[in-house]
Design an enzyme around this catalytic site. Structure first.
Site, PDB file in Angstrom:
ATOM      1  N   SER A 106     -55.110  36.795  17.635  1.00 49.11           N
ATOM      2  CA  SER A 106     -53.937  37.132  17.731  1.00 49.11           C
ATOM      3  C   SER A 106     -53.705  38.024  17.184  1.00 49.11           C
ATOM      4  O   SER A 106     -52.511  38.807  16.865  1.00 49.11           O
ATOM      5  CB  SER A 106     -53.505  35.876  18.616  1.00 49.11           C
ATOM      6  OG  SER A 106     -52.896  35.119  17.803  1.00 49.11           O
ATOM      7  N   HIS A 133     -60.424  30.739  21.154  1.00 51.45           N
ATOM      8  CA  HIS A 133     -59.538  31.330  20.496  1.00 51.45           C
ATOM      9  C   HIS A 133     -58.372  30.015  20.728  1.00 51.45           C
ATOM     10  O   HIS A 133     -58.251  28.924  20.936  1.00 51.45           O
ATOM     11  CB  HIS A 133     -58.668  32.848  20.340  1.00 51.45           C
ATOM     12  CG  HIS A 133     -57.751  32.810  19.679  1.00 51.45           C
ATOM     13  ND1 HIS A 133     -56.357  31.850  18.400  1.00 51.45           N
ATOM     14  CD2 HIS A 133     -56.458  33.634  18.962  1.00 51.45           C
ATOM     15  CE1 HIS A 133     -55.535  32.454  17.732  1.00 51.45           C
ATOM     16  NE2 HIS A 133     -55.206  33.617  18.221  1.00 51.45           N
ATOM     17  N   HIS A 166     -63.350  23.805  11.923  1.00 52.47           N
ATOM     18  CA  HIS A 166     -62.016  24.987  12.001  1.00 52.47           C
ATOM     19  C   HIS A 166     -63.266  25.931  10.850  1.00 52.47           C
ATOM     20  O   HIS A 166     -63.117  25.315  10.055  1.00 52.47           O
ATOM     21  CB  HIS A 166     -60.779  24.486  11.263  1.00 52.47           C
ATOM     22  CG  HIS A 166     -60.019  25.593  11.422  1.00 52.47           C
ATOM     23  ND1 HIS A 166     -59.330  26.881  10.876  1.00 52.47           N
ATOM     24  CD2 HIS A 166     -59.006  26.535  12.409  1.00 52.47           C
ATOM     25  CE1 HIS A 166     -59.057  27.689  11.079  1.00 52.47           C
ATOM     26  NE2 HIS A 166     -58.462  27.026  12.415  1.00 52.47           N
ATOM     27  N   ARG A 178     -51.336  19.657  11.695  1.00 53.97           N
ATOM     28  CA  ARG A 178     -50.901  20.244  13.401  1.00 53.97           C
ATOM     29  C   ARG A 178     -51.624  19.165  14.126  1.00 53.97           C
ATOM     30  O   ARG A 178     -50.832  18.892  15.081  1.00 53.97           O
ATOM     31  CB  ARG A 178     -51.444  21.652  13.726  1.00 53.97           C
ATOM     32  CG  ARG A 178     -50.799  22.892  13.128  1.00 53.97           C
ATOM     33  CD  ARG A 178     -51.683  24.532  14.033  1.00 53.97           C
ATOM     34  NE  ARG A 178     -52.726  24.048  13.585  1.00 53.97           N
ATOM     35  CZ  ARG A 178     -53.477  24.878  13.994  1.00 53.97           C
ATOM     36  NH1 ARG A 178     -52.984  25.807  14.289  1.00 53.97           N
ATOM     37  NH2 ARG A 178     -54.617  25.525  13.391  1.00 53.97           N
ATOM     38  N   ASP A 219     -56.532  21.801  18.627  1.00 51.96           N
ATOM     39  CA  ASP A 219     -56.367  21.925  19.678  1.00 51.96           C
ATOM     40  C   ASP A 219     -57.493  20.290  20.678  1.00 51.96           C
ATOM     41  O   ASP A 219     -57.166  20.712  22.415  1.00 51.96           O
ATOM     42  CB  ASP A 219     -57.624  22.585  20.200  1.00 51.96           C
ATOM     43  CG  ASP A 219     -57.386  24.150  19.812  1.00 51.96           C
ATOM     44  OD1 ASP A 219     -55.920  24.096  20.381  1.00 51.96           O
ATOM     45  OD2 ASP A 219     -58.473  25.119  19.091  1.00 51.96           O
TER      46      ASP A 219
END
Length: 478
Positions: free
Chosen positions: A275, A305, A350, A359, A405
């Site tokens: 993005s 993504h 990742h 995160r 995620d």
């Protein structure tokens, strides 16, 4: 790799790890008490333009790396080919927003009265200026976004006429695209504004777009999942996230604080992710911020993504259906092993990170504080304990640790947002903060049109063959 490249790479990595480079940058971006963000940027930009110009002039021929065939075929993985200032992703430390870790952002950025998580308004100020804002500066951003939040009627009409089967991200991207009817940058460009002024109009469009995104997202949510009920008006006394939560239909103070955290930590992840890179590429053609962010949202919508958090929740839902809501560690382990026979465990690993995603960690800390007894959170915790050792034993996984995620969907579910198709829209509202802050600087620094060179397969093979002959001293046949 040439000696000069290795030396420069070591220097850069060392300075990033010790924060020396960040400290040097912050010296250039001295703090100010001015609350008007545009005025702050007007002061900072000439200094940074001068610093970058001097660096380019002195080091324009310095090599910074080596590109291999594997990198080319591997999706340009790890090729150093962009300048993206708002954030840097370190394999061992995770994301840094203008040099600040997530933990530091949580501690230093201003918070809403009664809230415990940082305000996204403050994170945007940090991304745009490299400065930790004062409470007054954050309040100014809140007022500015509230004042710019009105949605043109043609956008509302379009959203209300979309078929219910159209994915929320498709609706989101389309709405952002048509907002460009009122682009101040597009109009200024058509009026032949000087290049030195580009950043000012990018700034105006960026502030307008960020202000409108929560309302657009809320209209989509209400149309799809709340029978088309009205989102209501912006409350000038509420911050950006609080207004967003209210328009979505949520008034739980902990959900509002979770949304503040979510919108902060998903905002940026350096320039190489799909993005961010898409917005960087499209805006380099001088497409306005609306077109550039819409393109970024189309990339974010992909399952590799932004759609990944939905994939995680689907996988956990299937786990519960098969082995129950309170499985043992052994049952979890067997389910993971069965999954690995045909696919991967979503939410783990990742492309860059080689540790647990910070995160993920901050979301886990939120859950431990506010929903420690939730069964789905307990399963996420069990996975955190079980999966890394399994992936580590396989020996083929560079990073067996959970990423962002692995957690976000479970938190949203707990507070009642069970519509998984919408999660990526939340991600998109957040990601706009990072890509637009960078877009302002890209135009301020005069970054050119991106135009990397591509090769055909035959051309690449011929280039490699020629280099091998040159290295061995063989002369090509006539």
């Amino acid at each position: 790799m040439p000696l000069a490249s290795r030396s420069l790479a070591r220097l850069i990595n060392s300075k990033l790890r010790t924060n020396t480079l960040v400290g040097f940058q912050l010296k250039c971006f001295a703090s100010t008490q001015t609350t008007d963000l545009k005025e702050v940027l007007r002061e900072l930009i000439p200094k940074e333009q001068k610093r970058v110009a001097a660096f380019k002039a002195e080091h324009k021929d310095t090599p910074i790396g080596q590109v291999t065939v594997d990198m080319i075929y591997g999706g340009m993985r790890s090729i150093k080919g962009l300048v993206y200032d708002t954030s840097v992703l370190d394999a061992n430390e995770g994301i840094r927003f203008r040099g600040k870790t997530i933990e530091e952002c949580q501690a230093e950025l201003p918070k809403a009265k009664g809230g415990e998580e940082p305000l996204p308004e403050g994170l945007f100020w940090l991304l745009a200026t490299s400065q930790i804002p004062t409470q007054e500066q954050v309040d100014w951003v809140t007022r500015e976004w509230n004042n710019r939040a009105d949605i043109p009627q043609h956008v509302v009409t379009m959203l209300n006429n979309f078929p219910a089967q159209l994915h929320p991200m498709s609706q989101f991207s389309a709405a952002i695209t048509v907002l460009n009817l009122n682009s101040k940058f597009a109009k200024a460009y058509s009026d032949n504004v000087p290049k030195s002024k580009y950043w000012e109009y990018i700034y105006e469009d960026s502030m307008d777009l960020i202000a409108k995104l929560p309302t657009i997202a809320a209209i989509i949510y209400r149309n799809l999942y709340r029978d088309g009920t009205a989102v209501g008006a912006i409350d000038p006394k509420k911050d950006w996230s609080w207004n967003f939560a209210t328009m979505l239909g949520y008034d739980n103070k902990y959900f509002i604080d979770l949304l503040r955290l979510y919108l902060t930590i998903h905002s940026d992840h350096e320039g190489g992710n799909v993005s961010a890179h898409t917005s960087h590429l499209v805006s380099s053609a001088l497409s306005d911020p609306y077109l550039s962010v819409a393109a970024a949202m189309n990339g974010l919508a992909g399952p590799l993504h932004g759609l990944a958090n939905q994939e995680v929740l689907i996988w956990i839902t299937k786990l519960v259906e098969k082995i129950g809501i309170t499985p043992t560690d052994e049952q979890i382990k067997q389910y993971v092993l069965d999954t690995l026979k045909t696919s991967v465990v979503p939410g783990f690993g990742h492309a860059v990170l080689r540790k647990t995603d910070p995160r993920y960690t901050c979301q886990r800390e939120f859950a431990l504080k506010h929903l420690p007894n939730d069964n789905l959170f307990k399963i996420v915790s069990q996975l955190y304990k079980v999966v890394p050792s399994i992936l580590g034993d396989i020996g083929k996984v560079k990073n067996p640790w959970p990423n962002v995620d692995a957690h976000s969907g479970v938190l949203l579910q707990f507070y009642g947002m069970k519509e998984m198709n919408f999660y990526t829209v939340l991600f998109g509202v957040s990601r706009a903060l990072g890509v637009l802050a960078q877009m302002i600087w890209s135009r301020a620094l005069g970054f050119p049109l991106e135009r990397p060179k591509s090769l055909s397969t035959d051309g690449l093979m011929a280039l490699v063959a020629a280099q091998k002959k040159a290295a061995t001293g063989d002369k090509p046949k006539a």
